[in-house]
Design a protein around this motif. Structure first.
Motif, PDB file in Angstrom:
ATOM      1  N   THR A   1       1.316  -1.044  -0.281  1.00 43.91           N
ATOM      2  CA  THR A   1       0.042   0.393   0.259  1.00 43.91           C
ATOM      3  C   THR A   1       1.103   1.007  -0.097  1.00 43.91           C
ATOM      4  N   PHE A   2       0.526   2.193  -1.275  1.00 44.61           N
ATOM      5  CA  PHE A   2       1.291   3.466  -1.638  1.00 44.61           C
ATOM      6  C   PHE A   2       0.924   4.850  -1.669  1.00 44.61           C
ATOM      7  N   HIS A   3      -0.718   4.415  -0.977  1.00 42.76           N
ATOM      8  CA  HIS A   3      -1.859   5.878  -1.086  1.00 42.76           C
ATOM      9  C   HIS A   3      -2.479   6.179  -0.003  1.00 42.76           C
ATOM     10  N   ALA A   4      -2.372   5.209   0.419  1.00 39.28           N
ATOM     11  CA  ALA A   4      -3.380   5.459   2.106  1.00 39.28           C
ATOM     12  C   ALA A   4      -3.603   5.000   3.000  1.00 39.28           C
ATOM     13  N   LEU A   5      -4.681   5.420   3.734  1.00 40.59           N
ATOM     14  CA  LEU A   5      -4.456   4.329   4.624  1.00 40.59           C
ATOM     15  C   LEU A   5      -3.785   3.106   5.576  1.00 40.59           C
ATOM     16  N   PRO A   6      -2.696   3.926   7.277  1.00 38.39           N
ATOM     17  CA  PRO A   6      -2.337   3.216   7.454  1.00 38.39           C
ATOM     18  C   PRO A   6      -3.021   1.970   7.960  1.00 38.39           C
TER      19      PRO A   6
ATOM     20  N   SER B   1      -8.843   1.382   0.496  1.00 37.70           N
ATOM     21  CA  SER B   1      -9.175   2.214  -0.182  1.00 37.70           C
ATOM     22  C   SER B   1      -9.111   2.151  -1.875  1.00 37.70           C
ATOM     23  N   ALA B   2      -8.707   1.060  -2.352  1.00 37.24           N
ATOM     24  CA  ALA B   2      -8.544   0.757  -3.598  1.00 37.24           C
ATOM     25  C   ALA B   2     -10.151   0.752  -4.242  1.00 37.24           C
ATOM     26  N   THR B   3      -9.817   0.479  -5.901  1.00 33.08           N
ATOM     27  CA  THR B   3     -10.801   0.084  -6.385  1.00 33.08           C
ATOM     28  C   THR B   3     -10.678  -1.469  -7.379  1.00 33.08           C
ATOM     29  N   SER B   4      -9.334  -1.943  -6.921  1.00 34.82           N
ATOM     30  CA  SER B   4      -9.272  -3.007  -8.364  1.00 34.82           C
ATOM     31  C   SER B   4      -8.935  -3.642  -7.561  1.00 34.82           C
ATOM     32  N   GLY B   5      -7.897  -4.965  -7.582  1.00 30.54           N
ATOM     33  CA  GLY B   5      -7.359  -6.333  -7.359  1.00 30.54           C
ATOM     34  C   GLY B   5      -8.556  -7.208  -7.093  1.00 30.54           C
ATOM     35  N   GLY B   6      -9.747  -6.965  -8.129  1.00 33.39           N
ATOM     36  CA  GLY B   6     -11.686  -7.571  -7.954  1.00 33.39           C
ATOM     37  C   GLY B   6     -11.706  -6.783  -7.261  1.00 33.39           C
ATOM     38  N   LEU B   7     -12.246  -5.816  -6.910  1.00 33.06           N
ATOM     39  CA  LEU B   7     -13.030  -4.174  -6.052  1.00 33.06           C
ATOM     40  C   LEU B   7     -13.881  -4.192  -7.239  1.00 33.06           C
ATOM     41  N   ASP B   8     -14.674  -2.935  -6.170  1.00 34.24           N
ATOM     42  CA  ASP B   8     -14.897  -2.121  -7.177  1.00 34.24           C
ATOM     43  C   ASP B   8     -15.581  -0.923  -6.988  1.00 34.24           C
ATOM     44  N   SER B   9     -15.913   0.003  -7.836  1.00 33.82           N
ATOM     45  CA  SER B   9     -16.510   1.981  -6.568  1.00 33.82           C
ATOM     46  C   SER B   9     -17.449   1.564  -6.413  1.00 33.82           C
TER      47      SER B   9
END
Length: 934
Positions: free
Chosen positions: A310-315, A345-353
């Protein structure tokens, strides 16, 4: 009568339901057989117990024919042991069956009745629970007239097809007739599919009053119908009762012709005879799998197992901020690591927005729409307050008129402020003796719409917004409201706030009064040529200029003009399984694509977080699965527990002297109860009144919302809630009034919880009696005065007074009065931001000013808690009735009112300026309209 006879008669006497008969029947059967097998009894006692056993068997025999476990064969074997008086063996079998039923171990252990095995424990081990969850069990109803041998052969054939690779396990229930199929559909919670085979009689051979009532309203002419037509008709009947079930038709003749004429929405597949029995088995498993599938939950679960950086948010994501901490490790211990492994907070890796779903979340939304009967559904992770604002903003433009129940949730009021709509507040009927409001009568809604028609502004009326059901459990006749409103304004849009009614779609009694079910029903009705003919005949008798006739007549919409545009908001987390703030918006709008989609998506973007909580979304997905697979069972249990609670208080010699659960006759005035039913419970007929009232009355009461009258103990609702229930006994409730408290059963309520509540009420009643007995004469007078105040001296609830002229709507018809009922809350709301436009006035000064003829206008929402509805809204005139009500309130929390300062009101100069500005704007608007007209 000895204790054992009394217990038996009590539990098998006035039953609320067939499920209670089954549960108590097995308890009594096991108990009585134990007596016969282990005690030396005299001839009289033995004969008495044998007679009771025979009575119990007589009740259970038809009921057990509708369940796969223990099944007709095993139950018949048990009866033979009893008939041969082999009571020791009978006791072992009956005990095993009862334990398996109670603990549900038959769902995952198919050898529970083996004589050489230990009895199943009622406490599941981890491995047992995992086995049950890994391969859920269900039952399939087979409608066919067959012999016991043929039925057993069919069961063996089904069992032979089982594979270790199957996701589920199912057993079969065979019933021989049309009536038996309907009863089984309503009685058996385990059913997930129905196979209707060719050729079966209409009548059932079972004759138990509690079973026969399920057949009320079924057309007896069906018996004369050809067998070829009975299967499709039965399918349609079952789909109305339990639309979640998968239906399959197996016929021996004309399969192609039947497939061409049978509604494809009813049957998933139609098979010819026995040629595709393997395919039928697969179809059944696949059909249940479709409802069991939770695409977003599965995607989130799989994501949590993936190694990621994780290199964007949410420690907090992946639990790194916790695992690397020396101080907050207890957070992981409390919640468990899966919560944090699934945080992203990602919408990739099989997840969705959530804002632009294209994958598993899109599927989850489609499944939710299917489950709740909507054309489309949207999830929300910040509560129904936001859902309400989204819908209002998407439908209402500035200047549109909205009819809204004044007692609706505050989110609607603030949403209407944001839109700039003209708000016409509707008055619910008051229940002064309990300090609560009911719901808005249809006559009042019609009268308001007709007044706008006379004023020439009906074209601006856009939306009707009502709460169904109300916090206190008053439920509308949704179909009638929409029918009569559409008769006056065919393009009217409806928003039903079903925050507390999300569970209703799971149950046939409740479903008939939900927004989505009625939207679909109206759309079908308006397409029916028979309805068009009925409308033509009816309209010929109506004078649309006769207001009195229109108010007294049940109106019919013109099917050529009426549009079905219905929205519903659900606080899923309040009554179904979802994390807090998990909510849904359901839409059944014929014009959504054409008129609302873009505005709705913009409003959705406006109010929805770009960082949606995935855990909430996952529980909404799983909660939908529960609705489709076991919602009916859970809601029926919820209903029965509420009924049990009411009966216990009604019949307990101590409790009934101090407490009373309000009946439908207490909450709904007689003029809104066409059935004439005053109580849903009747000593002779049990709860059959409930269904009759829900089919006919303008308003009905949801029995799962139990309002307890407590005024006779001399304690107000807020004190009872906090000092007694919560502080002493840890019982949580939400809603109170001056002399009532509200208990709500839900799908998570247990019999133990009901028992604990009854135990607590008994303790409180005893303490009250002890306290009163210990009072001095002076203390007793004070107590009696308090009781009198709470039971006989309730302040009358005020109606909505009016908007001040500066904020009120104006007629476009010169012959109509200058102002209409609507007002601009937004203008008043933001004017109150200007300190120089406002001042404060206390209660006594306000009374003197009103008596002297001054119009006092509220600058704020004034909302007492309880009751939680706005007594005043911005721009509303403060009436003397409102002052009297406010002065009589004994609650501590009143939003928008400061005791040390009083009401925040508009200065007279500010009102005059606002009124002048309104006049100038009106003249300018009329001038522009005249210029445009040429």
């Amino acid at each position: 009568m000895n204790h054992q006879e009394q217990k038996h008669n009590t539990s098998l006497g006035n039953h609320r339901s067939v499920w209670e008969i089954r549960s108590d029947g097995w308890i009594n059967l096991v108990d009585d057989i134990r007596y016969l097998s282990s005690l030396v009894l005299n001839a009289h006692d033995r004969a008495s117990i044998v007679k009771r056993v025979q009575q119990t068997i007589g009740l259970l025999t038809p009921i057990e024919s509708y369940w796969a476990f223990p099944g007709k064969r095993v139950f018949a074997d048990l009866c033979q042991y009893i008939e041969r008086e082999e009571f020791a063996s009978a006791y072992q079998i009956a005990r095993r069956i009862h334990r398996a039923l109670t603990a549900s171990t038959y769902r995952h252990d198919h050898n529970v009745l083996d004589s050489d095995r230990e009895l199943p424990s009622q406490i599941e081990t981890d491995s047992e629970q995992q086995a049950r969850l890994a391969r859920p069990y269900f039952e399939v109803l087979i409608v066919d007239e067959m012999s016991a041998g043929e039925e057993e052969a069919l069961r063996r054939r089904v069992q032979s097809k089982r594979s270790v690779d199957d996701s589920f396990i199912f057993d079969i229930v065979v019933v021989p007739s049309f009536e038996d199929a309907l009863i089984a559909t309503l009685v058996n919670f385990n059913l997930q599919a129905v196979v209707i085979r060719h050729g079966f009689p209409f009548r059932s051979v079972n004759h138990i009053e509690l079973l026969e009532r399920f057949l009320n309203g079924i057309d007896t002419d069906i018996e004369a119908m050809p067998e070829l037509e009975r299967g499709p008709l039965l399918g349609r009947q079952i789909s109305k009762i339990r639309p979640e079930l998968d239906l399959y038709l197996v016929t021996d003749v004309g399969v192609e012709d039947i497939a061409a004429c049978v509604d494809g929405e009813v049957f998933k597949r139609i098979f010819f005879g026995e040629e595709d029995h393997i395919e039928l088995y697969s179809a059944i498993m696949r059909g249940v799998g479709e409802r069991h599938r939770t695409p977003f939950f599965y995607a989130l679960r799989d994501y949590a197992k993936q190694p990621t950086g994780t290199f964007h948010a949410l420690p907090l994501a992946r639990g790194k901020a916790i695992l690397n901490s020396n101080w907050i490790g207890d957070l992981a211990q409390f919640y468990g690591m899966n919560l944090f492994m699934a945080e992203t907070s990602a919408t990739s890796g099989g997840l969705d927005s959530l804002l632009d779903p294209v994958g598993p979340l899109k599927l989850a939304l489609e499944y939710a729409a299917r489950a709740f009967g909507a054309r489309r559904t949207y999830f929300a992770t910040n509560g129904t307050s936001t859902c309400n604002k989204i819908v209002v903003q998407s439908l209402v433009h500035e200047g549109d008129i909205v009819l809204v129940d004044r007692n609706c949730h505050k989110s609607h009021h603030y949403g209407l402020v944001l839109t700039g709509a003209q708000v016409a507040y509707l008055d619910s009927y008051p229940l002064n003796e309990y300090s609560m409001y009911g719901a808005v009568p249809i006559a009042h809604i019609k009268e308001t719409l007709l007044n706008f028609k006379r004023a020439g502004t009906l074209n601006r009326v856009k939306l009707v917004l009502l709460t169904n059901c109300t916090f206190d459990g008053v439920v509308y006749d949704v179909e009638r409201v929409m029918m009569e409103c559409l008769a006056i304004k065919p393009d009217l849009v409806f928003l039903w706030d079903e925050a507390w009614f999300a569970f209703a779609g799971c149950h046939p009694i409740y479903r008939q009064r939900t927004a989505m079910a009625n939207a679909a029903r109206l759309a079908e009705r308006f397409k029916d040529p028979a309805y068009a003919q009925s409308y033509a005949e009816w309209s010929a008798t109506i004078d649309w200029d006769d207001t009195e006739q229109l108010l007294k007549t049940r109106l019919m919409p013109n099917p050529a003009l009426a549009r079905v545009r219905v929205y519903a908001t659900h606080s899923t987390h309040k009554t179904l399984t979802a994390l807090r703030q998990g909510s849904m918006i359901h839409i059944w709008d014929q014009d959504f694509k054409e008129k609302s989609e873009e505005a709705f998506l913009e409003a959705y973007m406006t109010h929805t977080s770009t960082s949606a909580n995935y855990q909430i979304l996952a529980t909404l997905d799983v909660g939908r699965r529960q609705v489709e697979l076991e919602g009916y069972e859970l809601v029926q249990r919820q209903l029965e527990l509420a009924m049990s609670l009411r009966e216990q208080v009604m019949n307990h010699p101590l409790l009934k002297n101090h407490f009373q659960f309000l009946r439908v006759g207490d909450l709904i005035p007689a003029e809104y109860r066409e059935s004439g039913i005053n109580s849903y419970f009747d000593e002779g007929n049990g709860w059959t009144n409930l269904e009759r009232a829900w089919n006919t009355d303008e308003f009905v009461m949801d029995p799962t919302r139990a309002t307890l009258m407590i005024g006779h103990i001399g304690m107000d609702g807020d004190t009872f809630k906090n000092k007694e229930l919560m502080d002493k006994y840890g019982i949580q409730i939400n809603k109170t009034s001056r002399n009532t408290v509200l208990f709500i059963t839900n799908i998570g309520t247990t019999r133990s919880a009901i028992a604990y509540l009854i135990e607590v009420l008994i303790k409180i009643a005893r303490n009250v009696e002890m306290r009163i007995a210990d009072m001095s004469s002076v203390e007793r007078k004070i107590h009696e005065k308090k009781v009198r105040s709470l039971t006989q001296e309730q302040p009358p609830l005020p109606d909505f007074s009016a908007f001040h002229r500066a904020f009120r709507g104006q007629s476009q018809n010169p012959s109509f009065e200058t102002f209409t009922r609507d007002g601009n809350v937004r203008r008043a709301f933001f004017l109150s931001y200007e300190d120089e436009s406002c001042e404060y006035i206390d209660m006594s000064e306000a009374a003197l000013a009103i008596a002297a003829g001054r119009e006092l206008v509220s600058a704020l929402f004034v909302i007492p808690y309880p009751q939680g509805f706005p007594i005043l809204v911005p721009g509303q005139v403060i009436s003397m009735e409102i002052l009297k009500f406010m002065s009589a309130l004994d609650v501590r929390e009143i939003h928008g009112f400061r005791p040390e300062l009083g009401f925040r009101i508009f200065k007279q100069s500010a009102l005059e300026e606002a009124e002048l500005a309104l006049g100038l704007n009106t003249k300018q608007r009329l001038l522009i309209q005249n210029l445009q007209a040429g």
